[in-house]
Design a protein around this motif. Structure first.
Motif, PDB file in Angstrom:
ATOM      1  N   LEU A 198      -5.141   6.445   0.046  1.00  0.00           N
ATOM      2  CA  LEU A 198      -4.503   5.024   0.271  1.00  0.00           C
ATOM      3  C   LEU A 198      -4.649   4.145  -1.050  1.00  0.00           C
ATOM      4  O   LEU A 198      -5.714   4.083  -1.454  1.00  0.00           O
ATOM      5  N   VAL A 199      -3.351   4.028  -1.623  1.00  0.00           N
ATOM      6  CA  VAL A 199      -3.407   3.534  -2.801  1.00  0.00           C
ATOM      7  C   VAL A 199      -2.999   1.790  -2.671  1.00  0.00           C
ATOM      8  O   VAL A 199      -2.032   1.432  -1.847  1.00  0.00           O
ATOM      9  N   VAL A 235       1.779   9.265 -11.029  1.00  0.00           N
ATOM     10  CA  VAL A 235       2.594   7.999 -10.783  1.00  0.00           C
ATOM     11  C   VAL A 235       2.015   7.084 -11.877  1.00  0.00           C
ATOM     12  O   VAL A 235       2.537   6.256 -12.277  1.00  0.00           O
ATOM     13  N   SER A 236       0.738   6.914 -11.828  1.00  0.00           N
ATOM     14  CA  SER A 236       0.054   5.877 -12.350  1.00  0.00           C
ATOM     15  C   SER A 236       0.246   5.794 -13.831  1.00  0.00           C
ATOM     16  O   SER A 236       0.319   4.809 -14.592  1.00  0.00           O
ATOM     17  N   SER A 237       0.543   7.045 -14.363  1.00  0.00           N
ATOM     18  CA  SER A 237       0.753   7.628 -15.787  1.00  0.00           C
ATOM     19  C   SER A 237       2.276   7.013 -16.137  1.00  0.00           C
ATOM     20  O   SER A 237       2.446   6.334 -17.221  1.00  0.00           O
ATOM     21  N   GLN A 238       2.981   7.471 -14.982  1.00  0.00           N
ATOM     22  CA  GLN A 238       4.568   7.236 -15.248  1.00  0.00           C
ATOM     23  C   GLN A 238       4.736   5.422 -15.606  1.00  0.00           C
ATOM     24  O   GLN A 238       5.658   5.085 -16.092  1.00  0.00           O
ATOM     25  N   VAL A 239       4.189   4.826 -14.404  1.00  0.00           N
ATOM     26  CA  VAL A 239       4.184   3.315 -14.283  1.00  0.00           C
ATOM     27  C   VAL A 239       3.319   2.318 -15.249  1.00  0.00           C
ATOM     28  O   VAL A 239       3.578   1.306 -15.450  1.00  0.00           O
ATOM     29  N   GLY A 240       2.511   3.168 -15.844  1.00  0.00           N
ATOM     30  CA  GLY A 240       1.547   2.493 -17.048  1.00  0.00           C
ATOM     31  C   GLY A 240       0.776   1.515 -16.379  1.00  0.00           C
ATOM     32  O   GLY A 240       0.494   0.522 -17.006  1.00  0.00           O
ATOM     33  N   ARG A 241       0.067   1.720 -15.194  1.00  0.00           N
ATOM     34  CA  ARG A 241      -0.872   0.720 -14.777  1.00  0.00           C
ATOM     35  C   ARG A 241      -1.615   1.481 -13.687  1.00  0.00           C
ATOM     36  O   ARG A 241      -1.559   2.425 -13.337  1.00  0.00           O
ATOM     37  N   ASP A 242      -2.894   0.818 -13.577  1.00  0.00           N
ATOM     38  CA  ASP A 242      -3.847   1.636 -12.683  1.00  0.00           C
ATOM     39  C   ASP A 242      -3.617   1.293 -11.191  1.00  0.00           C
ATOM     40  O   ASP A 242      -2.776   0.092 -10.747  1.00  0.00           O
ATOM     41  N   LEU A 243      -3.960   2.194 -10.561  1.00  0.00           N
ATOM     42  CA  LEU A 243      -3.346   2.315  -8.988  1.00  0.00           C
ATOM     43  C   LEU A 243      -4.925   2.486  -8.511  1.00  0.00           C
ATOM     44  O   LEU A 243      -5.076   3.899  -8.107  1.00  0.00           O
ATOM     45  N   PRO A 244      -5.509   1.594  -7.957  1.00  0.00           N
ATOM     46  CA  PRO A 244      -6.754   1.618  -6.928  1.00  0.00           C
ATOM     47  C   PRO A 244      -6.460   2.514  -5.970  1.00  0.00           C
ATOM     48  O   PRO A 244      -5.567   2.235  -4.954  1.00  0.00           O
ATOM     49  N   LEU A 270       0.792  -1.091  -0.080  1.00  0.00           N
ATOM     50  CA  LEU A 270       0.125   0.236  -0.005  1.00  0.00           C
ATOM     51  C   LEU A 270       0.957   1.288   0.126  1.00  0.00           C
ATOM     52  O   LEU A 270       1.990   1.173   0.440  1.00  0.00           O
ATOM     53  N   TRP A 271       0.268   2.471  -0.483  1.00  0.00           N
ATOM     54  CA  TRP A 271       1.036   3.433  -0.442  1.00  0.00           C
ATOM     55  C   TRP A 271       0.216   4.804  -0.074  1.00  0.00           C
ATOM     56  O   TRP A 271      -1.026   5.007  -0.549  1.00  0.00           O
ATOM     57  N   LEU A 272       0.635   5.370   0.844  1.00  0.00           N
ATOM     58  CA  LEU A 272      -0.166   6.665   1.513  1.00  0.00           C
ATOM     59  C   LEU A 272       0.261   7.750   0.493  1.00  0.00           C
ATOM     60  O   LEU A 272       1.110   8.344   0.985  1.00  0.00           O
ATOM     61  N   ALA A 273      -0.415   8.212  -0.205  1.00  0.00           N
ATOM     62  CA  ALA A 273      -0.090   9.330  -1.415  1.00  0.00           C
ATOM     63  C   ALA A 273      -0.543  10.666  -0.805  1.00  0.00           C
ATOM     64  O   ALA A 273      -1.763  10.688  -0.382  1.00  0.00           O
ATOM     65  N   PRO A 274       0.249  11.579  -0.992  1.00  0.00           N
ATOM     66  CA  PRO A 274      -0.136  13.037  -0.445  1.00  0.00           C
ATOM     67  C   PRO A 274      -1.310  13.654  -1.446  1.00  0.00           C
ATOM     68  O   PRO A 274      -1.892  14.492  -0.772  1.00  0.00           O
TER      69      PRO A 274
END
Length: 533
Positions: A251-252, A116-125, A104-108
Motif C-alpha cells: 500500500l503506497v 516505479v519510484s525510480s521511473q518517477v524520481g521520487r520516494d514512494l512510502p 494511495l496505490w495498492l501495488a502488486p
C-alpha cells in the motif's frame, strides 16, 4: 398554631431545595450521558472530525476485489476510500503528472514499487499488506529442480510487458541467486534467455488459462493462479524444489505535497484493515497470505500449500536486473565473427573447439526472437590479404531468404565452419573490419555490436599491432552511434589480454570459455549485452 406552623417551615424549604438539587444533578447526568454516547459513537466511527475526507486508491483489476472489501471496512464518517481501476502499467505516467494522481496505490509487489519510484524520481512510502508466493501456473507440469531450470524450460511462456506480474520471474531469479545454492551467473543467463527467447503467452484473456490451454506455464503469484482456477479447475501450479520468493503487495502513499501529509494517516488506517484479524481472513478468501514469518506455511484454500521461502532478493540486484531485462528487450543487431584457424579443430571434451562454437551459435540463434538481426563472419589468415569472409548478411532472423528464414540461413552457414578450419589467426585486421562494417550498417532502433570468438592470438606477420588496433577503434568510435565488441576467448590458449583490450576499447566485455557449457553461457551473455547512449 403559630408555633406549629413555624416548626414545619424549615422542612418544607429543605424539601424544595433538595428537589432543585436533584433536578440539577439529573440534568448534569443526562448531559454527561449524551456526551459519553457521542464519544463512543464518534470513536467507533473513526474519531471526531470537523469534515469528511475522500481518499482515492488506485489498483489493478487483479487486486481490486480485496481492495474494495478492505476499503469498505476501513471507511467511516470521517474518511471514505474510493477504489478505482488503474492498469499497473499506467502508474508511472500517472504519478509523473500524466493524469490525476491517486492518494494511495495498492501495488502488486515491492519490486514494482521500486521500479516505479525510480521511473518517477521520487520516494514512494509503502507498507506491506499481503504476500503471495511466486509459482509456475498453467498446464500440469512436474515441479522443476530450481528457477534456473524453470526459466530455461521450453514450456515456459512470458507475460505481456504491461502485466502486473511481469516482474515475477526476475524476483524469483534474484532471490534464488542470493541463496546458498544459487548460481548468479547462470541465472543471469537464464533471465537473458527468458527475455530473448521465451515465446509470449497467446491470447488476450487470463494469461494463466491461456498458458494452460497451450500446454505451457507462466510465472505469476499464487493469487493469480487461484483466480484462474475459479474459471478453469484444470489449471495447475507448481513451485521449484529450491523454493520460491514472495511477491509483497504494497500500500503506497502516492499523494504529494500537503496532500501527502493529510493522506498518510488514512493510508495507515487502510493498511491496518488489511493486517487485522478480519483482514487476514479477507486475504485468505482472496487467495493472498498475510505478511510475516509464517507466509510460507498453509496458505489459501486450493493454493500450493507450504513452500520453502528463498532469501529476500537484494534490492540493488533487483534494480540492476530490471534495467538489464529492459535493455535486452531492445532488439540486437550484431555480426558474429568466428575464428576458423587450424587450432579451432583441436579437441575439447567430446567435440572440438569449432564444434562447440557451432553448437552454441545454433542454440542461441534458435532461441532468440525474430526481431534480432544477426550476420556471420569467419576469419583466419589468408594469402589474399583479407582475413575474413562474410557467410551471411546481418538481417532479421524472421526475414525470408528465399524459401527459408534468415535464422535457417545462419544455422546452415554455421554448420559449414568445421570444414573451413585451417591456417593462422588474423585477429586484429578482422576485428577492425567488423567494427567498421557494424558502423556502416548502424541502426538506432537496435543495440548494435560485434561478437568475436577466438582461441588464439594474432598471427599476421605484416599486420597491425594491438596498440594500433586499439588506437584506431577509439579514434573512429562515435558516441552517437554506440557499437561494442564483445569477445569470447575459447580455451586457455586464447589471448585474453588482447581480446580484453579490444572489448574495453569499445565498451564491451571479454569472457573466457573452457567448455561447451561455458561457451553457451558466454554466448548468451554476449547476446544479452546492450549498448546505451
Amino acid at each position: 398554631m403559630g408555633r406549629h406552623q413555624a416548626a414545619h417551615a424549615t422542612p418544607v424549604a429543605q424539601r424544595g431545595g433538595r428537589r432543585a438539587w436533584w433536578t440539577v444533578l439529573a440534568l448534569a447526568l443526562a448531559v454527561l450521558l449524551v456526551v459519553g454516547l457521542w464519544r463512543v459513537f464518534a470513536t467507533a466511527g473513526g474519531g471526531h472530525c470537523s469534515s469528511s475526507s475522500k481518499v482515492t486508491v488506485a489498483v489493478d483489476d487483479a487486486l481490486k476485489p480485496v481492495a474494495e472489501q478492505r476499503a469498505a471496512a476501513a471507511s467511516d464518517s470521517c474518511t471514505t476510500y474510493s477504489v478505482e481501476s488503474a492498469a499497473d502499467a499506467s502508474m508511472p505516467a500517472r504519478l509523473a503528472g500524466g493524469g490525476t494522481t491517486p492518494d494511495l496505490w495498492l501495488a502488486p509487489s515491492d519490486a514494482r514499487v521500486a521500479e516505479v519510484s525510480s521511473q518517477v524520481g521520487r520516494d514512494l512510502p509503502a507498507t506491506t499488506v499481503a504476500t503471495s508466493p511466486i509459482v509456475l501456473a498453467g498446464a500440469q507440469k512436474p515441479a522443476p529442480k530450481n528457477w534456473l531450470d524453470a526459466l530455461g524450460s521450453p514450456d515456459l511462456r512470458s507475460l505481456p510487458k504491461d502485466s502486473p506480474f511481469a516482474d515475477a520471474p526476475l524476483v524469483a531469479a534474484v532471490a534464488e541467486a542470493g541463496s546458498k545454492s544459487g548460481d548468479e551467473q547462470a541465472l543471469t543467463g537464464a533471465l537473458t534467455r527468458y527475455a530473448q527467447a521465451v515465446q509470449p503467452v497467446s491470447g488476450s484473456g487470463d494469461p494463466v488459462k491461456a498458458a494452460k490451454d497451450s500446454g505451457a506455464t507462466v510465472v505469476v503469484p499464487e493469487y493469480a493462479y487461484l483466480q484462474a482456477k475459479k474459471a478453469d479447475s484444470a489449471v495447475a501450479a507448481a513451485v521449484p524444489g529450491s523454493g520460491t520468493a514472495l511477491d509483497r503487495v504494497q500500500l503506497v502513499v502516492t499523494a504529494t505535497g500537503d496532500r501527502r501529509t493529510d493522506v498518510t494517516p488514512a493510508g495507515e488506517k487502510l493498511a491496518g484493515a488489511f493486517t487485522s484479524s478480519d483482514g487476514a481472513r479477507a486475504l485468505k478468501s482472496a487467495g493472498l497470505r498475510p505478511d510475516g514469518s509464517d507466509a510460507g506455511k498453509g496458505g489459501p484454500d486450493g493454493g500450493v500449500g507450504d513452500v520453502e521461502l528463498l532469501p529476500e532478493p537484494d534490492a540493488a540486484k533487483l534494480k540492476a536486473g530490471a534495467k538489464a531485462l529492459a535493455a535486452v528487450a531492445i532488439p540486437l543487431k550484431t555480426i558474429v565473427v568466428v575464428d576458423i584457424s587450424g587450432s579451432m579443430g583441436f579437441a575439447s571434451g567430446d567435440t572440438t573447439r569449432i564444434g562447440m562454437t557451432v553448437s552454441g551459435f545454433d542454440r542461441v540463434v534458435s532461441m532468440i526472437s525474430d526481431t534480432n538481426s544477426i550476420g556471420l563472419w569467419a576469419f583466419s589468415l589468408s594469402s589474399s590479404g583479407q582475413n575474413w569472409v562474410s557467410l551471411a548478411p546481418t538481417e532479421p532472423l524472421g526475414q525470408k531468404d528465399g524459401s527459408a528464414s534468415h535464422r535457417q540461413t545462419l544455422i546452415d552457414a554455421a554448420n559449414t565452419l568445421p570444414k573451413r578450419v585451417k591456417g593462422g589467426t588474423g585477429l586484429y585486421s578482422t576485428a577492425l573490419a567488423a567494427y567498421k562494417q557494424a558502423q556502416g550498417q548502424f541502426d538506432p532502433a537496435y543495440s548494435n555490436s560485434v561478437i568475436l570468438l577466438t582461441d588464439g592470438t594474432d598471427e599476421d606477420p605484416g599486420g597491425m599491432s594491438l596498440d594500433s588496433l586499439v588506437s584506431q577503434l577509439k579514434s573512429i568510435a562515435d558516441p552517437a552511434r554506440p557499437i561494442m565488441i564483445n569477445t569470447v576467448g575459447i580455451s586457455q590458449d586464447a589471448d585474453m589480454n588482447a581480446i580484453t583490450r579490444i572489448a574495453e576499447a569499445t565498451g564491451g566485455n571479454a569472457l573466457r570459455a573452457n567448455s561447451q557449457q561455458d561457451l553457451l553461457a558466454d554466448f548468451v551473455t554476449a547476446v544479452g549485452k546492450r549498448t546505451t547512449k
